[in-house]
Design an enzyme around this catalytic site. Structure first.
Site, PDB file in Angstrom:
ATOM      1  N   HIS A  72       5.256   6.042   6.494  1.00  0.00           N
ATOM      2  CA  HIS A  72       4.628   4.741   6.237  1.00  0.00           C
ATOM      3  C   HIS A  72       5.682   3.668   6.419  1.00  0.00           C
ATOM      4  CE1 HIS A  72       1.725   1.875   4.740  1.00  0.00           C
ATOM      5  NE2 HIS A  72       2.680   1.362   3.995  1.00  0.00           N
ATOM      6  N   GLY A 125      -1.187   0.132   2.845  1.00  0.00           N
ATOM      7  CA  GLY A 125      -2.258  -0.192   3.779  1.00  0.00           C
ATOM      8  C   GLY A 125      -1.757  -0.771   5.083  1.00  0.00           C
ATOM      9  N   LEU A 141      -4.843   6.960   0.116  1.00  0.00           N
ATOM     10  CA  LEU A 141      -4.109   6.288   1.187  1.00  0.00           C
ATOM     11  C   LEU A 141      -2.704   5.877   0.726  1.00  0.00           C
ATOM     12  CD1 LEU A 141      -4.191   5.044   4.057  1.00  0.00           C
ATOM     13  CD2 LEU A 141      -4.935   2.908   2.991  1.00  0.00           C
ATOM     14  N   ASP A 142      -1.677   6.351   1.458  1.00  0.00           N
ATOM     15  CA  ASP A 142      -0.288   6.015   1.174  1.00  0.00           C
ATOM     16  C   ASP A 142       0.106   6.377  -0.253  1.00  0.00           C
ATOM     17  OD1 ASP A 142      -0.241   5.006   3.749  1.00  0.00           O
ATOM     18  OD2 ASP A 142      -0.662   2.958   3.109  1.00  0.00           O
ATOM     19  N   GLY A 143      -0.603   7.335  -0.834  1.00  0.00           N
ATOM     20  CA  GLY A 143      -0.365   7.654  -2.231  1.00  0.00           C
ATOM     21  C   GLY A 143       0.235   9.033  -2.468  1.00  0.00           C
TER      22      GLY A 143
END
Lengths: 278, 278, 278, 278
Positions: free
Chosen positions: C185, C194, C220-222
């Site tokens: 990311h 995001g 998401l991105d977690g």
């Protein structure tokens, strides 16, 4: 890349910045960035001005410096990519880093050729559309090899990058491309000058591995330093693993130096560099 | 601090880790952390085990190593703070960094005294409740001064930190506190050995300023390196500004080295250090 | 690569380290490196042991864990390269970094294929001798595209790297390759979750640009963070220049994460990672 | 410190740099350093010029800006130390870092007072010869406490540093000292806004711990960022150990921000900062 770049240095006196910026303003041009440096030991003054291009201003600048022959200057017009030649031996990592960064548009140069004392990397280089020349090189044939390289470089290279080129160039060759040859040395200079710096670093038990990009002079690993960086290691790193870490820091350091040189940001002052506009 | 720490090193052989961890498990104790290192050049093995304390296990460990006299070991019991003596000259930054970190509970030592060849910092030191001794020191009176320091240190210092102490200690003094004296050198060793490293760095035009914490041996700036770090500088830094940057990196590097030493994490191997458990 | 690697985790109890190291010692094998971690909040215990290979020891390990079905373990034999699939969209920098590091022998995997939702990089990939599959992908055809990818991956990929793959995979796909998908990311998570993190970073005026490699989960991105790093920027960087700096830090962070995963150094614990042996 | 500093910002137009540098040259003064920034989104122009002082030039500068009332400027004369007030709660590390750096001559300010909502640090502060005021502060008595602080600060503080001051100041107080209050937030903003960032960081499993110095605005942790930095951590760090690492990075980041502010290097532009001359 869309702007003009003026670099100048001179013995310091009152009014230089005013005079130069007035030349630009009088031509109706805007200054994009200005950085300068005044060295209090030598009273030398260095300036780099990025400005909107204009033939009128360019002419005025040339007239100004013609009238001040004691001042050194370079005027670089927009959208002019320097031609860069890469010299490489068996290790290809630093060369590949440069090829990929140029390809990605990060470094505004044209790689006009790769010259190597081995034929190993021909396919790799050519598949990126870059000319490859195999020029065998050793002590016995140095004069002939260098002449061959000069013939290849003539008109085709504004500067040369030694991307882990493991041969010692002659003082004559270096003088011909004075401050136009960038080398990556695989240590934090002045620690570990000369051969096998990673083995030296391993034996000394250092906790950081460094690399140094510098202009080549006739003094081995002694030229003006452009950029340096380090990465952390520990007692578990073998000699081979130090070499791998070293490759990564070499890549970063050399790429910075080449990018700055390509953007006319590096001025040489004695045995040091002034890096303006970063 | 609530745990016991076992450090050992030996010629490598199969089963050492199993034997040592079994001693602890057989005593019903849990292992908090284990780190080890096997040097493939010398076939020396180094281990550090942090475990829940128990007299039964401590006794078993002593019996084990008594039966293996060729193995070196240290067993450190919980809640035992080492006594640390700080030697300082006129610059107080590294001393203050240590005082504040100890006061904040970051470094588990007791600062038993500060010894200085100047009386300058008496008030500063004493206001933190630390004993201060002024011991004049120069070449002519070195033997007497060192004897005076030995008398002060006797039983009152497990190790000594030279926090920018600008005097050269005798080989006899160093031998007495072998690998118990930590020095901070104000450069990225082995670059800029000896006096005035910041002036040397300025003249060479380096782009990073470093510092090195090492154990003192009789070879000047040549002892095993414990920690190193660097900070970035550029052409605009004057010599005096390099000194300021250098202070900051000296502080960090020395604090790391002292913290690791205080927590029994540093093992000496030849002229290198093995830092376990970080 | 010449050694076996045992990874295990379990609810902590006295003696686990002793038992596991004894299995190895009893088979006459040496331990190359051992690292472990005891989490005091969950009382979970994690261990990674690198040791000289031996069928006898391997068998003993399997027997031990069969007798302890509550303990999780993986045993990796020497010289087994995992198969890695790279997913990529239009930006090729992270993919190229991985290709070059694998080619240089730095990451012990075989790149079994590159899958892209564009056909752009076919030539680039194939010239390194790597299979390239163009699998168009968008919301409407997601199910079919994912099935096509599953067919390609089946038996041909031990793990997947999303090297700036700009599509959102379905929870079902993610579950199938649980903790076997590494994403890069382009921000210092959890900042700028995001889309368009560089634009967000530009607008917020941050002074560092970061990147985060993490295992993909359905949040998401977690997912669990494997590695993060940053590079310094300043007010002069345009959005486009932040993107360039970001590429460099993405490359480094992703390469670390993939190298650690390839060497069986990363254990997942809840929503965090334990990285042993670095 | 021996030089004058001119800071200006304006809507960009051709010739500003030329005009300002001519004012200085016409007064016979040398420029020590010039840095500027042109924001291409807002067409705002920012400049900082350090020059040899001269009453004639100072007068000319004031006349110039009087004739250009749309341009913002500040002229700082040599050898004028700003008065700095430090606000602190129970944690003293950031305050001590500032006290020691000011005492060492690294930050050219006078610490005119320390204000705390606790009486804890009175002795520590006073022994450095600095005035200490205990001003109890909580929601119920905020208005009265802030009035008491305003009375103390009146004429005695050019700017305020919140060195881990754990109270929320009112919008009115913040507006009174607009862009004159520097806060250190103990995370890499915008990650972990608000309370307990180290606990948030621990729970998210980040691999770097950051800190952010910013000007205080009425939006919590939302003001213009001056400086940020990070330090590396790993899974073995407990929450308490993250706090210790955080202290170190807070100290560095806050010291940079205060030093730049003290040297008139920070200009605010919307919700960002332009840091010139570093």
């Amino acid at each position: 890349m869309n702007n003009s770049v003026l670099i100048a240095h001179t013995k310091d006196r009152v009014g230089v910045t005013s005079e130069l910026t007035s030349l630009i303003a009088d031509g109706g041009c805007n200054i994009e960035h200005l950085d300068h440096f005044l060295d209090h030991e030598s009273y030398q003054f260095f300036i780099r001005i990025v400005f909107d291009p204009s033939n009128e201003v360019h002419d005025a600048i040339h007239r100004y410096f013609n009238a001040h022959p004691d001042m050194h200057y370079e005027l670089h017009l927009p959208n002019q990519r320097q031609k860069m030649a890469i010299f490489v031996s068996k290790m290809d990592h630093a060369m590949m880093e440069l090829i990929l960064r140029v390809r990605a548009g990060e470094i505004p140069v044209e790689i006009s050729m790769v010259i190597s004392n081995h034929d190993t990397h021909r396919d790799l280089v050519e598949q990126f559309g870059i000319r490859f020349h195999h020029v065998p090189f050793n002590k016995e044939i140095k004069a002939r090899a260098e002449q061959q390289m000069i013939d290849l470089l003539d008109g085709q290279a504004d500067f040369i990058v030694l991307a882990r080129y493991m041969q010692i160039l002659s003082p004559e060759f270096i003088e011909r491309y004075k401050f136009k040859i960038i080398n990556i040395h695989h240590s934090f200079l002045p620690a570990f000058i000369g051969a096998k710096p990673y083995a030296q670093a391993y034996d000394r038990g250092v906790k950081l591995i460094g690399a140094t990009a510098h202009y080549v002079t006739s003094e081995l690993d002694g030229g003006p330093i452009i950029q340096q960086d380090v990465l952390r290691v520990n007692h578990r790193y073998t000699k081979d693993e130090l070499v791998v870490v070293g490759r990564h820091v070499e890549n970063r350091v050399l790429a910075d130096a080449v990018m700055w040189h390509a953007n006319h940001k590096v001025l040489v002052h004695g045995n040091k560099t002034i890096v303006l506009g970063v």
